[in-house]
Design an enzyme around this catalytic site. Structure first.
Site, PDB file in Angstrom:
ATOM      1  N   ARG A 273     103.660 -25.285 -30.352  1.00  0.00           N
ATOM      2  CA  ARG A 273     103.175 -26.633 -30.650  1.00  0.00           C
ATOM      3  C   ARG A 273     104.217 -27.698 -30.547  1.00  0.00           C
ATOM      4  O   ARG A 273     104.477 -28.554 -31.450  1.00  0.00           O
ATOM      5  CB  ARG A 273     102.603 -26.606 -32.157  1.00  0.00           C
TER       6      ARG A 273
ATOM      7  N   SER B  81      94.820 -27.872 -37.568  1.00  0.00           N
ATOM      8  CA  SER B  81      95.708 -27.247 -38.493  1.00  0.00           C
ATOM      9  C   SER B  81      96.595 -28.559 -39.078  1.00  0.00           C
ATOM     10  O   SER B  81      97.257 -29.451 -38.297  1.00  0.00           O
ATOM     11  CB  SER B  81      96.521 -26.432 -37.843  1.00  0.00           C
TER      12      SER B  81
ATOM     13  N   GLU C 275     101.926 -30.122 -38.507  1.00  0.00           N
ATOM     14  CA  GLU C 275     101.668 -29.925 -37.043  1.00  0.00           C
ATOM     15  C   GLU C 275     101.165 -31.298 -36.906  1.00  0.00           C
ATOM     16  O   GLU C 275     101.075 -32.057 -35.473  1.00  0.00           O
ATOM     17  CB  GLU C 275     100.528 -28.864 -36.628  1.00  0.00           C
TER      18      GLU C 275
HETATM   19  C1  LIG Z   1      88.615 -29.556 -35.277  1.00  0.00           C
HETATM   20  C2  LIG Z   1      89.932 -29.560 -34.367  1.00  0.00           C
HETATM   21  C3  LIG Z   1      90.692 -28.400 -34.108  1.00  0.00           C
HETATM   22  C4  LIG Z   1      91.729 -28.041 -33.367  1.00  0.00           C
HETATM   23  N1  LIG Z   1      92.277 -26.921 -33.005  1.00  0.00           N
HETATM   24  C5  LIG Z   1      93.420 -26.756 -32.155  1.00  0.00           C
HETATM   25  C6  LIG Z   1      94.143 -25.570 -31.560  1.00  0.00           C
HETATM   26  O1  LIG Z   1      93.337 -24.533 -32.131  1.00  0.00           O
HETATM   27  N2  LIG Z   1      95.336 -25.566 -31.170  1.00  0.00           N
HETATM   28  C7  LIG Z   1      95.810 -26.731 -30.857  1.00  0.00           C
HETATM   29  O2  LIG Z   1      96.992 -26.569 -30.411  1.00  0.00           O
HETATM   30  N3  LIG Z   1      95.522 -27.959 -31.239  1.00  0.00           N
HETATM   31  C8  LIG Z   1      94.092 -27.954 -32.082  1.00  0.00           C
HETATM   32  N4  LIG Z   1      93.755 -29.171 -32.468  1.00  0.00           N
HETATM   33  C9  LIG Z   1      94.721 -30.633 -32.493  1.00  0.00           C
HETATM   34  C10 LIG Z   1      94.299 -31.277 -31.001  1.00  0.00           C
HETATM   35  O3  LIG Z   1      92.986 -30.734 -30.329  1.00  0.00           O
HETATM   36  C11 LIG Z   1      95.292 -31.156 -29.908  1.00  0.00           C
HETATM   37  O4  LIG Z   1      96.839 -31.426 -30.403  1.00  0.00           O
HETATM   38  C12 LIG Z   1      95.359 -32.237 -29.112  1.00  0.00           C
HETATM   39  O5  LIG Z   1      96.227 -31.636 -27.819  1.00  0.00           O
HETATM   40  C13 LIG Z   1      95.501 -33.580 -29.179  1.00  0.00           C
HETATM   41  O6  LIG Z   1      95.382 -34.429 -28.355  1.00  0.00           O
HETATM   42  P1  LIG Z   1      95.217 -35.951 -28.697  1.00  0.00           P
HETATM   43  O7  LIG Z   1      95.046 -36.531 -27.074  1.00  0.00           O
HETATM   44  O8  LIG Z   1      93.953 -36.185 -29.437  1.00  0.00           O
HETATM   45  O9  LIG Z   1      96.526 -36.500 -28.876  1.00  0.00           O
HETATM   46  P2  LIG Z   1      96.911 -37.283 -30.321  1.00  0.00           P
HETATM   47  O10 LIG Z   1      96.542 -36.647 -31.559  1.00  0.00           O
HETATM   48  O11 LIG Z   1      96.415 -38.804 -30.064  1.00  0.00           O
HETATM   49  O12 LIG Z   1      98.487 -37.371 -30.082  1.00  0.00           O
HETATM   50  C14 LIG Z   1      99.131 -36.104 -30.559  1.00  0.00           C
HETATM   51  C15 LIG Z   1     100.865 -36.142 -30.213  1.00  0.00           C
HETATM   52  O13 LIG Z   1     100.737 -36.333 -28.672  1.00  0.00           O
HETATM   53  C16 LIG Z   1     101.406 -37.516 -28.133  1.00  0.00           C
HETATM   54  N5  LIG Z   1     101.034 -37.948 -26.929  1.00  0.00           N
HETATM   55  C17 LIG Z   1      99.694 -38.164 -26.529  1.00  0.00           C
HETATM   56  N6  LIG Z   1      99.462 -38.692 -25.720  1.00  0.00           N
HETATM   57  C18 LIG Z   1     100.764 -38.488 -24.993  1.00  0.00           C
HETATM   58  C19 LIG Z   1     101.100 -38.779 -23.545  1.00  0.00           C
HETATM   59  N7  LIG Z   1     100.542 -39.458 -22.698  1.00  0.00           N
HETATM   60  N8  LIG Z   1     102.778 -39.060 -23.224  1.00  0.00           N
HETATM   61  C20 LIG Z   1     103.471 -38.350 -24.420  1.00  0.00           C
HETATM   62  N9  LIG Z   1     102.984 -38.005 -25.474  1.00  0.00           N
HETATM   63  C21 LIG Z   1     101.454 -38.093 -25.875  1.00  0.00           C
HETATM   64  C22 LIG Z   1     101.291 -38.570 -29.523  1.00  0.00           C
HETATM   65  O14 LIG Z   1     102.421 -39.236 -29.401  1.00  0.00           O
HETATM   66  C23 LIG Z   1     101.450 -37.451 -30.593  1.00  0.00           C
HETATM   67  O15 LIG Z   1     102.718 -37.271 -31.027  1.00  0.00           O
HETATM   68  C24 LIG Z   1      92.572 -29.368 -33.214  1.00  0.00           C
HETATM   69  C25 LIG Z   1      92.213 -30.709 -33.522  1.00  0.00           C
HETATM   70  C26 LIG Z   1      90.668 -30.573 -34.172  1.00  0.00           C
HETATM   71  C27 LIG Z   1      90.351 -31.977 -34.604  1.00  0.00           C
END
Ligand SMILES: Cc1cc2nc3c(=O)[nH]c(=O)nc-3n(C[C@H](O)[C@H](O)[C@H](O)COP(=O)(O)OP(=O)(O)OC[C@H]3O[C@@H](n4cnc5c(N)ncnc54)[C@H](O)[C@@H]3O)c2cc1C
Length: 258
Positions: free
Chosen positions: A142, A184, A254
């Site tokens: 992660r 998480s 996380e």
């Molecule tokens: C119900 C639920 C279940 C989930 N289950 C899991 C799981 O099983 N495993 C898991 O790993 N995650 C899980 N997640 C978390 C989430 O799905 C992941 O972390 C996902 O990758 C976040 O993507 P996002 O675009 O929403 O990023 P954001 O939440 O908007 O950002 C997350 C991070 O990424 C950085 N970021 C975003 N875009 C960029 C970019 N273009 N360049 C550089 N940095 C960037 C941001 O600065 C921030 O630090 C879950 C979330 C939910 C709501």
């Protein structure tokens, strides 16, 4: 580039936050150095006064498959990549099925399920306009040290999408809370589970305002409606304190707090 007001109480998966002005980056823009990049806010807790934020516009939502190389823009929703992989019979993308967000967010988080992680299958990432090979990007559980804004990612593809694996991973997720969350809250400490530790210190099901340590899965901080950043932060800090006192383990978030 242009400014868009995003109401994080609606946009973020955990439904916490207020309307904030976010700078939207378009295709030929130079990426500012003085703003935090966000994806689709599935792993975020945004306060009412975050650092200045920016987001990739739809210009970065695309997929191109050419000569066994798949190039994906970082604003692409994960669901679109999964559908594309399924349709084109591409191997290794099955685990994306339950990971809401954008591809950029997945890269920055090295998002994954069990041993399946995005870094296992990618080849190179375009960061601040420069292609960087995977071997040159520090990454782990992660975590990925991108040191900039990811705009595109490249995969060398092989054929063989597995619907069996897809079903297995979907089933694995069937116990997750349906209430609004950011997934998480804490990373699992080595050899243990954050959820188990939260239960052990008696916090499973404990609330502050509308925020609660889920009764379904203790490591999910859920919002029953109208929960605030401060309530969420209170519960996170309380869990860290109690777990440190009892187990001498300092949990790491996380979820990203902005
Ligand atoms: C119900 C639920 C279940 C989930 N289950 C899991 C799981 O099983 N495993 C898991 O790993 N995650 C899980 N997640 C978390 C989430 O799905 C992941 O972390 C996902 O990758 C976040 O993507 P996002 O675009 O929403 O990023 P954001 O939440 O908007 O950002 C997350 C991070 O990424 C950085 N970021 C975003 N875009 C960029 C970019 N273009 N360049 C550089 N940095 C960037 C941001 O600065 C921030 O630090 C879950 C979330 C939910 C709501």
């Amino acid at each position: 580039m242009y400014i868009k007001t995003i109401d994080f109480s609606k946009f973020s998966s955990i439904k916490v936050g207020v309307p904030i002005e976010v700078l939207m980056i378009e295709r030929d823009d130079e990426i500012p150095k003085d703003r935090m990049i966000i994806g689709h806010a599935n792993n975020l807790l945004v306060s009412s006064s975050p650092e200045p934020l920016m987001m990739l516009s739809k210009d970065f939502s695309f997929m191109e498959l050419e000569d066994e190389v798949l190039t994906v823009g970082c604003a692409t929703p994960t669901g679109k990549l999964l559908s594309f992989a399924k349709k084109n019979n591409l191997k290794g993308f099955e685990f994306i099925s339950k990971l809401p967000g954008s591809i950029g967010g997945m890269l920055a988080m090295n998002a994954g399920v069990k041993s399946y992680e995005i870094f296992n299958i990618l080849d190179a990432i375009k960061i601040d306009g420069v292609w960087v090979e995977k071997k040159d990007i520090e990454h782990g559980y992660r975590f990925a040290k991108l040191d900039g804004v990811a705009t595109e990612v490249r995969f060398k593809i092989t054929k063989g999408f597995s619907t069996e694996l897809l079903d297995e991973l979907v089933n694995l997720r069937s116990n997750q809370p349906k209430t609004a969350s950011a997934g998480s809250a804490f990373k699992n400490p080595e050899g243990d589970y954050a959820g188990r530790l939260i239960e052990e210190v008696g916090l499973k099901g404990v609330s502050k305002g509308a925020m609660q340590w889920s009764e379904v899965h203790a490591n999910f901080l859920v919002n029953h409606g109208g929960g605030t950043f401060e309530e969420a932060k209170y519960l996170i800090d309380l869990a860290k304190k109690k777990i440190f006192e009892k187990f001498n383990v300092m949990l790491k978030e996380e979820v990203k707090l902005f």
